[in-house]
Design an enzyme around this catalytic site. Structure first.
Site, short mmCIF file in Angstrom:
data_model
loop_
_atom_site.label_atom_id
_atom_site.label_comp_id
_atom_site.label_asym_id
_atom_site.label_seq_id
_atom_site.Cartn_x
_atom_site.Cartn_y
_atom_site.Cartn_z
N HIS A 105 3.44 -45.24 -55.14
CA HIS A 105 2.57 -44.91 -56.26
C HIS A 105 1.35 -45.82 -56.33
O HIS A 105 1.33 -46.90 -55.73
CB HIS A 105 3.34 -44.99 -57.58
CG HIS A 105 3.85 -46.37 -57.89
ND1 HIS A 105 5.06 -46.84 -57.44
CD2 HIS A 105 3.31 -47.40 -58.60
CE1 HIS A 105 5.24 -48.08 -57.87
NE2 HIS A 105 4.19 -48.45 -58.57
N HIS A 143 8.48 -50.12 -55.31
CA HIS A 143 9.39 -51.14 -55.84
C HIS A 143 10.81 -50.89 -55.34
O HIS A 143 11.25 -49.73 -55.26
CB HIS A 143 9.40 -51.11 -57.37
CG HIS A 143 8.05 -51.26 -57.99
ND1 HIS A 143 7.22 -52.33 -57.73
CD2 HIS A 143 7.36 -50.46 -58.85
CE1 HIS A 143 6.10 -52.19 -58.41
NE2 HIS A 143 6.16 -51.06 -59.08
N ARG A 188 3.38 -54.23 -51.70
CA ARG A 188 2.03 -53.67 -51.59
C ARG A 188 1.85 -53.12 -50.19
O ARG A 188 2.03 -53.83 -49.20
CB ARG A 188 1.02 -54.78 -51.88
CG ARG A 188 -0.37 -54.30 -52.20
CD ARG A 188 -1.32 -55.47 -52.49
NE ARG A 188 -0.96 -56.18 -53.70
CZ ARG A 188 -0.69 -57.47 -53.74
NH1 ARG A 188 -0.71 -58.21 -52.65
NH2 ARG A 188 -0.38 -58.05 -54.88
N GLU A 229 10.35 -47.94 -63.62
CA GLU A 229 9.31 -48.07 -64.65
C GLU A 229 8.83 -46.72 -65.14
O GLU A 229 9.09 -45.68 -64.52
CB GLU A 229 8.13 -48.87 -64.11
CG GLU A 229 7.40 -48.22 -62.96
CD GLU A 229 6.33 -49.13 -62.33
OE1 GLU A 229 6.27 -50.32 -62.68
OE2 GLU A 229 5.55 -48.63 -61.51
#
Length: 322
Positions: free
Chosen positions: A180, A105, A200, A122
């Protein structure tokens, strides 16, 4: 017009995913529409995915309407000052029946420039993990764009990534730029900035029923990625009826709160509170009323509701903005 103060619960926004399963129903009681329901968005103001109040005075009202009408009362004086009428966080449950894609991200700066969005810092709280399940977080050793692209091209990217076994109660904090993936067999409560920007990188060569793979963002990820190893796992205390800090960052603070009996909570009105129930049942006594909740419920306490009592036996995550 003054706000009616009570704990707010929202209709879950259920998302079908290629990697999803049925645990959001069996473990958390969500009324899932498919056998591959991967996400339940519990509290969201992401465009086209805005949460709607489920109960009480404001039932049927979108959260965005409440924020326009009562910004300081819902968000808190400090949060309102910082974010206006925007709700800065997104809360989800995820059921990974299969591995999620390997992804990254962008940070605030890059997300603003490319997408006019917040970045996506996050954290994960592992609610359930099958035997042998694992996650991918960061690189094993310092890497580089060149090595990353070479390994990706030769389909052995996993060789340079850090895989970790997981168990119930584990907490991971993922700063932007951390490569991740959530592995198969895991249910996670996720707390993040309000952003749906994901690059992605690798999707395990999966294809849909029509033989099409999902879109990849290999080039976009290059500038977004942190090529250094990162320490993502968080250790924390578990003192009963107390707020045990698990993650404290500029975007949110998350505490582990094991409730046994009764706990009085007093707030200063600067930030909203959110409680995610990961185990058990409990109630909130507020303004002379009692509201009951169970595992899988996510509750927004408006900032103007400054005093309330938690009662029951439950494991809670308590989230606010410092």
């Amino acid at each position: 017009m003054s706000i009616k103060l009570y704990p707010l619960v929202f209709e879950p926004i259920l998302q079908d995913r290629i990697w999803g399963g049925t645990k959001l129903k069996t473990d958390l009681g969500k009324n899932i529409p498919t056998q591959t329901t991967g996400e339940s968005w519990e509290l969201s103001t992401v465009q086209d995915n805005v949460s709607v109040v489920k109960q009480g005075e404001y039932a049927g009202k979108p959260l965005t309407d409440l924020l326009e009408q009562f910004p300081a009362e819902v968000l808190g004086t400090k949060v309102h000052e910082q974010f206006g009428t925007q709700f800065p966080l997104l809360f989800k449950f995820l059921d990974a029946k299969e591995d999620l894609s390997i992804q990254v991200h962008p940070n605030d700066e890059l997300a603003k420039k490319r997408h006019n969005s917040f970045g996506k810092t996050e954290m994960w709280y592992v609610m359930q993990a099958d035997e042998g399940s694992r996650i991918i977080v960061g690189f094993k050793e310092k890497s580089s764009p060149e090595e990353y692209l070479d390994k990706l091209k030769n389909k052995n990217l996993i060789d340079i990534l850090n895989e970790q076994p997981v168990k119930k109660g584990d907490v991971y904090f993922l700063e932007t730029g951390t490569i991740h993936a959530i592995g198969a067999g895991i249910v996670i409560a996720e707390i993040q900035q309000t952003s749906d920007i994901t690059y992605r990188i690798y999707d395990w060569d999966r294809v849909d029923a029509n033989g099409n793979g999902r879109q990849l963002h290999v080039e976009e990820a290059l500038e977004a990625m942190n090529y250094n190893p990162t320490d993502t796992k968080k250790e924390y205390t578990k003192n009963i009826n107390e707020s045990n800090v698990t993650v404290d960052c500029p975007y949110f603070t998350t505490n582990y709160f094991p409730l046994e009996g009764s706990a009085d909570i007093t707030k200063d009105g600067k930030s909203f509170n959110v409680y995610i129930c990961t185990e058990g049942e409990y109630s909130i006594d507020a303004e002379g009323e009692t509201y009951s909740f169970k595992k899988g419920d996510t509750v927004l306490i408006p900032a103007a509701l400054k005093a309330f009592t938690l009662n029951g036996r439950a494991t809670l995550l308590e989230i606010y903005i410092s």
